[in-house]
Structure formats: C-alpha cells, structure tokens
Design an enzyme around this catalytic site. Structure first.
Site, PDB file in Angstrom:
ATOM      1  N   CYS A  55      -5.131 -38.150 -20.584  1.00 14.58           N
ATOM      2  CA  CYS A  55      -6.222 -37.192 -20.309  1.00 14.58           C
ATOM      3  C   CYS A  55      -7.228 -37.168 -21.455  1.00 14.58           C
ATOM      4  CB  CYS A  55      -5.667 -35.782 -20.081  1.00 14.58           C
ATOM      5  SG  CYS A  55      -4.533 -35.695 -18.684  1.00 14.58           S
ATOM      6  N   ARG A 138      -4.588 -36.906 -10.771  1.00 13.06           N
ATOM      7  CA  ARG A 138      -5.967 -37.237 -11.197  1.00 13.06           C
ATOM      8  C   ARG A 138      -6.822 -37.415  -9.935  1.00 13.06           C
ATOM      9  NH1 ARG A 138      -5.129 -38.167 -16.608  1.00 13.06           N
ATOM     10  NH2 ARG A 138      -2.989 -38.784 -17.028  1.00 13.06           N
TER      11      ARG A 138
HETATM   12  C1  BEZ Z   1      -1.269 -38.022 -20.009  1.00 15.57           C
HETATM   13  O1  BEZ Z   1      -1.000 -38.747 -20.955  1.00 15.57           O
HETATM   14  O2  BEZ Z   1      -2.410 -37.593 -19.821  1.00 15.57           O
HETATM   15  C2  BEZ Z   1      -0.194 -37.679 -19.045  1.00 15.57           C
HETATM   16  C3  BEZ Z   1       0.754 -38.625 -18.729  1.00 15.57           C
HETATM   17  C4  BEZ Z   1       1.773 -38.281 -17.859  1.00 15.57           C
HETATM   18  C5  BEZ Z   1       1.809 -37.021 -17.290  1.00 15.57           C
HETATM   19  C6  BEZ Z   1       0.840 -36.100 -17.585  1.00 15.57           C
HETATM   20  C7  BEZ Z   1      -0.175 -36.415 -18.462  1.00 15.57           C
END
Ligand code: BEZ
Length: 239
Positions: A55, A138
């Site tokens: 993110c 997402r």
């Molecule tokens: C992230 O790195 O943004 C992420 C990865 C897995 C689950 C939730 C967020």
C-alpha cells in the site's frame, strides 16, 4: 444433516451503474460522494491497510502522478477500513521518512476515506471474504463526470496496481467518449482506434471495397483509423 450457512450478499456495483452515494470523513475533510465530484472523472480506490508495504508503494506512486491525472480532469479518492488518525500518521510517515523507487518527500494531497464501519467498503464490494473479512481488497472504480461507473477492477491483497495502466484506462475511456471510437488491445494514445462496426450491408460493402475513407479494414466488422496523440491530448487534457 449439515447446516448450510448463508453468506451475506455482497453488493458489487457494476459498469454502467450510478456510483453508490455516501458521506465520509477523509484526510481532506468531509466529502459527499459522488455529488462533490460532478464534472470530474474520479478514481475511487481501496487499499487493505495503512502502514503496509504494498500500500505504501502504491500511495507514493499514485500521489506522484496526481498532477498527471488532474490534467486529464481526474481526481483520486482512496479508502481503507482504518481510522482517520491512522491515515494521518501513515501519510505523515510516507512524507517524512520513506524514500522508494526514486520518490521521496511525497505528499498525498488527495482524500483518504476513513471507513472503520466498512459502510462504504461494503457498498462498493471492497470486502471480499474469500480474500479477507477485515481488509478491503485493492478495488478501482473509474467514475465519469456524471457519476456513472465506467470501469471496475479488483486486485488481491498481494498485488500492487500498475498506475500507468489506470492512466491508460482513463485516457482510453475519454478518447472513446470524445471521438466515438473503441480502443483495441494494448492501445496507447497515438495508436489506431476502432471505428463503429458497419451497421448495414451497404456500409460493409463500401468498407470492403475501400470506399469508406481513411480506414483500414481487416474485415467488414473490424476497421481502424488513425488518431494521432496530439489530437487526443489536445481534446481531452487541460491546458
Ligand atoms: C501490503 O503490503 O500492502 C499488504 C499485503 C498483504 C495484505 C495487506 C496489505
């Protein structure tokens, strides 16, 4: 006998639907969606959680392209099921501490919605229990200036989005509207565009006999024409 547990129905707005309405608190104050965005294109997108690496890479990339989207009359609005203070703390951390992929000192100026109750996330089908019950996937909704959903894309938690592709989507939608054409596979501004399929035998015949002006026809139903990049950008980008 096994008990059958009914899963709650997930509402998934579809292409062509009016964007579901909501009022929300964001890092840029309250918004009334989509009314506040009338006249602009909007990308409403969700991310799983603040202070997570994928993110963070996404927000830095998207924020660094905000001006580019603004020139295409497109505003960005983010959402996660975190609270406002988490959002503020995360955006401050991004600006003050994170240097990534040649980007640093990145200020996220677009609104980031707090949605602890998941009210908005549920309205937009952003909570997909097979992926996570507690985090939004997402999701990407491209909404036109009349508040109509024009593109929906969902990515799983582990997959960071390609924001140049989202820019291509916006430009392709605007090109289709402005020039009454469609855009073929892998289209980029400057590539040939697809003209509407012949709607009568006469037009089909003319096209196959090369009497339809400056078109290239692969067959009667598949004709393209040139549309140069300058013409596209002159019509759709702000000065
Ligand atoms: C992230 O790195 O943004 C992420 C990865 C897995 C689950 C939730 C967020």
């Amino acid at each position: 006998m096994d008990t059958v547990v009914e899963k709650p129905a997930v509402s998934m707005p579809r292409i062509g639907d009016r964007a579901p309405e909501f009022k929300a608190v964001t890092t840029q104050g309250e918004i009334n969606f989509p009314a506040d965005y009338k006249g602009s294109w909007v990308i409403l997108f969700s991310h799983p959680a603040d202070f997570t690496p994928v993110c963070t890479s996404e927000f830095m990339t998207f924020a660094s392209m905000e001006e580019k989207f603004a020139k295409a009359n497109t505003k960005l609005v983010g959402l996660s099921v975190d609270g406002l203070y988490s959002h503020i703390a995360w955006l401050r951390t991004i600006k003050d501490k994170i240097e990534y992929n040649g980007m640093k000192n990145i200020e996220v100026k677009f609104p980031l919605i707090e949605d602890i109750t998941m009210e908005v996330a549920h309205k937009y089908g952003m909570i997909q229990p097979g992926e996570s019950n507690t985090k939004a996937v997402r999701a990407v909704f491209v909404i036109d200036p009349n508040g109509i959903i024009r593109t929906v894309i969902y990515y799983p938690l582990s997959l960071g989005r390609n924001f140049e592709e989202l820019y291509r989507v916006v430009i392709a939608l605007q090109t289709a509207d402005a020039f009454s054409v469609a855009t073929p596979a892998d289209w980029q501004p400057g590539d040939e565009v697809i003209v509407p399929t012949a709607g009568s035998c006469g037009v089909a015949k003319d096209r196959m006999e090369g009497k339809a002006g400056e078109m290239h026809c692969y067959d009667w139903f598949f004709c393209t024409k040139k549309l140069d990049k300058e013409t596209v950008f002159k019509k759709i980008l702000k000065k």
